[in-house]
Design an enzyme around this catalytic site. Structure first.
Site, PDB file in Angstrom:
ATOM      1  N   ARG A 277       0.895  -1.311   0.052  1.00 20.09           N
ATOM      2  CA  ARG A 277      -0.016  -0.063  -0.239  1.00 20.09           C
ATOM      3  C   ARG A 277       1.017   1.185   0.133  1.00 20.09           C
ATOM      4  O   ARG A 277       2.043   1.256   0.492  1.00 20.09           O
ATOM      5  CB  ARG A 277      -0.881   0.022   1.318  1.00 20.09           C
ATOM      6  N   LYS A 302      -1.985  -1.778   8.413  1.00 17.95           N
ATOM      7  CA  LYS A 302      -3.623  -2.071   8.497  1.00 17.95           C
ATOM      8  C   LYS A 302      -3.965  -3.273   9.161  1.00 17.95           C
ATOM      9  O   LYS A 302      -3.112  -4.191   9.266  1.00 17.95           O
ATOM     10  CB  LYS A 302      -4.111  -1.964   6.941  1.00 17.95           C
TER      11      LYS A 302
END
Length: 451
Positions: A277, A302
């Site tokens: 990401r 995350k």
């Protein structure tokens, strides 16, 4: 008498030396800072009155565009003065806190306007969680975060709802369901209806936790299904597309930052080959790259997960080349320094900067238009990694279903269901799946039943 005490006039010189500015910028900022110092020495304190006097003086000499670009150095200079205890506080920061404004630039624009008091009042933002339900929603966010959830998007939705309630005080005595209905009708968009459904479910569950006598109502999933139909499909880059993007990054023009082309190249390599990401790219430390074992560590991202990803030999070669050039460019060798390092700012790139830089490469490579939000996103590189990996498994005779849980762990997903959302059915993938069925499963259709 002025509180500004600098008899040797060395404060500005020291500040500019630590700022590492270009010679041309240094001379411009030096004139701005000297004019700021001259006005400050005629005032007892560095406060709003002093800022008004300086803006009035400097506004006669410079165009607004030049002024707005140079007040940024004043912001940093004021913070520096607070650090060395030459002034008690930053007046711009005080005005930001008073009017609940996040950025400094709106404050400067308001101070330079013809009616500063009116302009500042127009900047006033509602106090976070200042509505009738403010304490209830704040406690709910704290509870969910204490349970281990990041709860960022949900907290943002609650703050939006809180601002709506503050702007509509007539709803203070209304039931929660009435408040939510009015909030849903405030914006006609379909995405807002979905957000309202999710917000309603969270608040009603939170209320039920405090008062079990009010059972939660049935959740309506229809707005989510309608919004899903309009959701933009991810763009799947083919290996040829990725190679074209890498070539574009290698040749990216950057006379002031020679390291930038190789930085962009390495970012795209890791975004695609490791499926990272943008936030994971920005938070990578130098010590996270282990070239000896050929792995890279992704820490506390995350879902609060830390994972160690094995890299292919070709990716390790590219990463080693980047680290060598980074070292020769003067990059910090502290293991906790940013892997992707900005030579001029001497700091790591933030997630927003990573997204903007890769987007510029996409535009230059012809995948996106010159401006606007249409076209591929940075996150589509992550989608492409999943689809192309499954396609390679099909072509190698591997059953993808047996490998999906490994892929889910590699991507850092909370469950395999999150990974399934990344599988976009392309024509190539559909053809490989059909061929697999023809060679393996189609024989079942022609088998005769035996008694």
């Amino acid at each position: 008498m002025s509180a500004w005490h600098d008899p040797d006039r060395k404060v500005i010189d020291t500040f500019l030396e630590t700022s590492r500015l270009q010679p041309k910028s240094r001379s411009t900022y030096y004139r701005f800072l000297r004019s700021f110092e001259e006005v400050a020495q005629r005032h007892p304190t560095v406060d709003r009155r002093m800022l008004d006097a300086w803006l009035k003086k400097i506004g006669k000499r410079y165009q607004p565009s030049t002024l707005w670009s140079c007040v940024r150095i004043i912001d940093r200079f004021l913070d520096h003065l607070v650090e060395i205890e030459l002034i008690a506080g930053n007046p711009i920061a005080a005005l930001r806190n008073r009017y609940n404004v996040k950025l400094n630039k709106p404050i400067w624009r308001a101070l330079a306007s013809t009616n500063p008091d009116e302009a500042l009042a127009a900047l006033q933002r509602p106090t976070p969680y200042g509505s009738i339900l403010g304490d209830f929603m704040r406690d709910h966010v704290v509870l969910m975060r204490n349970r281990g959830y990041q709860y960022k998007k949900q907290a943002y939705g609650l703050l939006q709802f809180d601002r709506f309630l503050q702007a509509n005080p007539e709803l203070a005595e209304a039931p929660l369901e009435t408040m939510l209905t009015c909030w849903e009708g405030a914006k006609p968009s379909r995405n807002h209806a979905v957000e309202c459904q999710l917000l309603s479910r969270s608040l009603i569950k939170a209320r039920y936790r405090l008062d079990p006598s009010t059972p939660p109502k049935r959740f309506n999933a229809q707005p989510i299904r309608e919004a899903t139909k309009e959701y933009r499909r991810p763009h799947i880059f083919s290996p040829t597309d990725v190679q074209h993007m890498l070539d574009t990054a290698r040749s990216y023009p950057s006379a002031r930052t020679p390291l930038l082309p190789l930085t962009l190249y390495t970012m795209i390599v890791l975004a695609y080959c490791a499926g990272l990401r943008r936030s994971e790219l920005a938070r990578l430390d130098l010590g996270d790259a282990d070239l000896q074992s050929g792995t890279i560590t992704i820490r506390e991202t995350k879902f609060y997960k830390t994972r160690i990803l094995p890299l292919s030999d070709s990716v390790v070669v590219e990463l080693r080349a980047y680290l060598d050039v980074r070292r020769r460019a003067g990059g910090s060798q502290d293991p906790q320094s940013g892997l992707f390092w900005h030579p001029r700012l001497n700091h790591r790139y933030c997630p927003e900067a990573v997204s903007q830089m890769i987007t510029k490469v996409m535009r230059r490579a012809g995948f996106k238009t010159i401006s606007g939000r249409t076209g591929p996103r940075v996150h589509d590189l992550r989608h492409s990694m999943v689809v192309n990996r499954i396609l390679q498994w099909y072509q190698s005779g591997i059953n993808p279903q047996e490998k999906l849980h490994f892929l889910s762990t590699y991507m850092g997903h909370g469950s395999i269901h999150s990974t399934l959302a990344y599988i976009t059915v392309t024509q190539e993938l559909l053809q490989e799946a059909s061929e697999r069925f023809r060679s393996v499963g189609a024989r079942c259709l022609t088998m005769e039943a035996h008694p």
